[in-house]
Design a protein around this motif. Structure first.
Motif, PDB file in Angstrom:
ATOM      1  N   PHE A   1      -3.229   5.553  -3.084  1.00 24.63           N
ATOM      2  CA  PHE A   1      -4.358   4.811  -3.662  1.00 24.63           C
ATOM      3  C   PHE A   1      -5.292   4.323  -2.559  1.00 24.63           C
ATOM      4  CE2 PHE A   1      -6.388   0.879  -5.169  1.00 24.63           C
ATOM      5  CZ  PHE A   1      -7.128   1.433  -6.203  1.00 24.63           C
ATOM      6  N   VAL A   2      -4.706   3.956  -1.439  1.00 26.81           N
ATOM      7  CA  VAL A   2      -5.489   3.567  -0.258  1.00 26.81           C
ATOM      8  C   VAL A   2      -5.002   4.380   0.945  1.00 26.81           C
ATOM      9  CG1 VAL A   2      -6.088   1.211  -0.971  1.00 26.81           C
ATOM     10  CG2 VAL A   2      -3.894   1.627   0.138  1.00 26.81           C
ATOM     11  N   PRO A   3      -5.878   4.591   1.917  1.00 30.67           N
ATOM     12  CA  PRO A   3      -5.485   5.447   3.060  1.00 30.67           C
ATOM     13  C   PRO A   3      -4.676   4.703   4.116  1.00 30.67           C
ATOM     14  CG  PRO A   3      -7.778   4.794   3.250  1.00 30.67           C
ATOM     15  CD  PRO A   3      -7.283   4.183   1.972  1.00 30.67           C
ATOM     16  N   ASN A   4      -3.656   3.970   3.669  1.00 31.96           N
ATOM     17  CA  ASN A   4      -2.806   3.247   4.616  1.00 31.96           C
ATOM     18  C   ASN A   4      -1.499   2.907   3.916  1.00 31.96           C
ATOM     19  OD1 ASN A   4      -2.053   1.947   6.979  1.00 31.96           O
ATOM     20  ND2 ASN A   4      -3.242   0.079   6.566  1.00 31.96           N
ATOM     21  N   ILE A   5      -0.452   2.707   4.696  1.00 38.53           N
ATOM     22  CA  ILE A   5       0.847   2.293   4.168  1.00 38.53           C
ATOM     23  C   ILE A   5       1.193   0.981   4.866  1.00 38.53           C
ATOM     24  CG2 ILE A   5       3.298   2.877   4.014  1.00 38.53           C
ATOM     25  CD1 ILE A   5       2.483   5.858   4.081  1.00 38.53           C
ATOM     26  N   SER A   6       1.515  -0.050   4.083  1.00 36.40           N
ATOM     27  CA  SER A   6       1.799  -1.346   4.714  1.00 36.40           C
ATOM     28  C   SER A   6       3.292  -1.542   4.872  1.00 36.40           C
ATOM     29  CB  SER A   6       1.154  -2.485   3.921  1.00 36.40           C
ATOM     30  OG  SER A   6       1.534  -2.433   2.555  1.00 36.40           O
ATOM     31  N   PHE A   7       3.924  -2.143   3.881  1.00 34.21           N
ATOM     32  CA  PHE A   7       5.379  -2.347   3.907  1.00 34.21           C
ATOM     33  C   PHE A   7       5.827  -2.396   2.464  1.00 34.21           C
ATOM     34  CE2 PHE A   7       3.166  -6.430   4.461  1.00 34.21           C
ATOM     35  CZ  PHE A   7       3.593  -7.122   3.324  1.00 34.21           C
ATOM     36  N   GLY A   8       7.138  -2.300   2.261  1.00 35.32           N
ATOM     37  CA  GLY A   8       7.638  -2.195   0.892  1.00 35.32           C
ATOM     38  C   GLY A   8       8.676  -3.240   0.538  1.00 35.32           C
ATOM     39  N   MET A   9       9.528  -2.870  -0.389  1.00 33.97           N
ATOM     40  CA  MET A   9      10.434  -3.832  -1.017  1.00 33.97           C
ATOM     41  C   MET A   9      11.374  -4.564  -0.056  1.00 33.97           C
ATOM     42  SD  MET A   9       9.541  -1.266  -3.014  1.00 33.97           S
ATOM     43  CE  MET A   9       9.018  -0.838  -4.642  1.00 33.97           C
TER      44      MET A   9
ATOM     45  N   ILE B   1      -0.848   3.779  -6.789  1.00 37.64           N
ATOM     46  CA  ILE B   1      -1.106   4.458  -8.059  1.00 37.64           C
ATOM     47  C   ILE B   1       0.049   4.187  -9.019  1.00 37.64           C
ATOM     48  CG2 ILE B   1      -2.569   6.279  -7.060  1.00 37.64           C
ATOM     49  CD1 ILE B   1      -0.045   8.147  -7.394  1.00 37.64           C
ATOM     50  N   ASP B   2      -0.232   4.283 -10.298  1.00 37.03           N
ATOM     51  CA  ASP B   2       0.782   4.163 -11.361  1.00 37.03           C
ATOM     52  C   ASP B   2       1.702   2.951 -11.159  1.00 37.03           C
ATOM     53  OD1 ASP B   2       2.099   4.846 -13.636  1.00 37.03           O
ATOM     54  OD2 ASP B   2       3.051   6.662 -12.850  1.00 37.03           O
ATOM     55  N   PRO B   3       1.131   1.766 -11.060  1.00 36.91           N
ATOM     56  CA  PRO B   3       1.936   0.577 -10.729  1.00 36.91           C
ATOM     57  C   PRO B   3       2.975   0.213 -11.786  1.00 36.91           C
ATOM     58  CG  PRO B   3      -0.282  -0.063 -11.389  1.00 36.91           C
ATOM     59  CD  PRO B   3      -0.284   1.430 -11.243  1.00 36.91           C
ATOM     60  N   ASP B   4       2.826   0.721 -13.007  1.00 39.91           N
ATOM     61  CA  ASP B   4       3.791   0.405 -14.080  1.00 39.91           C
ATOM     62  C   ASP B   4       5.235   0.720 -13.662  1.00 39.91           C
ATOM     63  OD1 ASP B   4       1.938   0.269 -16.898  1.00 39.91           O
ATOM     64  OD2 ASP B   4       1.096   1.271 -15.146  1.00 39.91           O
ATOM     65  N   ARG B   5       5.392   1.725 -12.804  1.00 42.93           N
ATOM     66  CA  ARG B   5       6.730   2.147 -12.371  1.00 42.93           C
ATOM     67  C   ARG B   5       7.488   1.037 -11.660  1.00 42.93           C
ATOM     68  NH1 ARG B   5       5.234   6.642  -8.297  1.00 42.93           N
ATOM     69  NH2 ARG B   5       3.504   5.194  -8.031  1.00 42.93           N
TER      70      ARG B   5
ATOM     71  N   MET C   1       0.844  -1.211   0.000  1.00 40.05           N
ATOM     72  CA  MET C   1       0.000   0.000   0.000  1.00 40.05           C
ATOM     73  C   MET C   1       0.871   1.251   0.000  1.00 40.05           C
ATOM     74  SD  MET C   1      -2.643  -1.125   2.958  1.00 40.05           S
ATOM     75  CE  MET C   1      -3.374  -2.749   3.005  1.00 40.05           C
ATOM     76  N   ASP C   2       0.420   2.272  -0.715  1.00 40.98           N
ATOM     77  CA  ASP C   2       1.248   3.472  -0.881  1.00 40.98           C
ATOM     78  C   ASP C   2       0.747   4.700  -0.116  1.00 40.98           C
ATOM     79  OD1 ASP C   2      -0.981   4.204  -2.335  1.00 40.98           O
ATOM     80  OD2 ASP C   2       0.105   4.646  -4.196  1.00 40.98           O
ATOM     81  N   GLY C   3      -0.357   4.579   0.611  1.00 37.29           N
ATOM     82  CA  GLY C   3      -0.881   5.740   1.330  1.00 37.29           C
ATOM     83  C   GLY C   3      -1.520   6.783   0.425  1.00 37.29           C
TER      84      GLY C   3
END
Ligand code: DX5
Ligand code: ZN
Length: 219
Positions: A42-50, A71-75, A38-40
């Motif tokens: 597209f959705v109102p929360n941030i989970s964890f990343g790479m 958002i913009d997942p192609d990146r 989650m990116d905070g």
């Protein structure tokens, strides 16, 4: 009929005991690891990343099913391929050129998934269904674990199953959000192939036994 699958959502794991929880899934009857990014925005929360995903993949011995709520997942398609994702699911609502995104995911050697929010009608996937390996029907509004299941989901599963069959597609149907022993059977009967379960598994006293129970219900 192909066997039906359970994908525990790591979002509900204990992040201070992540290796323990990954090993629990490895040694259980679960089929996949469901990973919520989650990116905070597209959705109102941030989970964890790479970095966290990289360490999960180090220990996980089952299919890595990544659900991008960004958002913009192609990146980040190549990044998630390099991290070891087997299935990469993007949101219909976050893609301006969904067909192109699906081809880009497959070009990186992953299976391509599309997630749809509760308000998104399954008929919008009619023209891409043969390009989609998995549709993730959100049965809660994405962003948080532990929410209650939206009953309208059954109707959507049946409608999507009809679209898949009519187009001779091989697309799998995944259900994500609020899955428990109370709705698992009915979801499979409606046409679902994969059930994601987060809090129902991890907040239970014995997650291994809970996964086993879910598998028995949907067998
Ligand atoms: C919600 C996530 C889900 C979540 C499911 O935005 O996509 O995968 O972890 O959790 P439960 O099963 O607790 O609803
Ligand atoms: Zn998810």
């Amino acid at each position: 009929m192909a066997s039906k699958l359970i994908a525990p959502s790591v979002l509900a794991a204990d992040f201070a005991n992540l290796q323990r929880d990954v090993e629990m899934i490895n040694n259980s009857d679960a089929d996949w690891f469901h990973i919520d990014i989650m990116d905070g925005v597209f959705v109102p929360n941030i989970s964890f990343g790479m970095p966290v995903l990289r360490d999960i993949v180090k220990h996980a011995t089952k299919t890595i099913d990544v659900h991008l709520m960004i958002i913009d997942p192609d990146r980040y398609i190549k990044t998630f391929a390099d991290l070891g994702s087997n299935i990469l699911t993007v949101h219909y609502e976050a893609c301006t050129h969904l067909h192109r995104t699906l081809q880009a995911i497959k070009a990186e050697g992953m299976q391509a998934g599309v997630a749809i929010n509760p308000h998104t009608n399954v008929s919008l996937l009619e023209d891409t269904i043969n390009d989609i390996d998995l549709v993730c029907i959100m049965s809660v509004n994405p962003g948080f674990g532990g929410q209650s299941f939206i009953e309208n989901t059954y109707k959507k599963v049946k409608q999507l199953k009809e679209i898949i069959d009519r187009n001779n597609a091989k697309t799998m149907i995944e259900i994500d959000g609020g899955v428990t022993d109370k709705n698992a059977k009915a979801l499979i009967e409606a046409g679902a192939d994969v059930l994601v379960a987060g809090s129902y598994v991890f907040k239970s006293e014995n997650p291994t036994a809970t996964i086993k129970g879910l598998k028995e219900i949907i067998a």
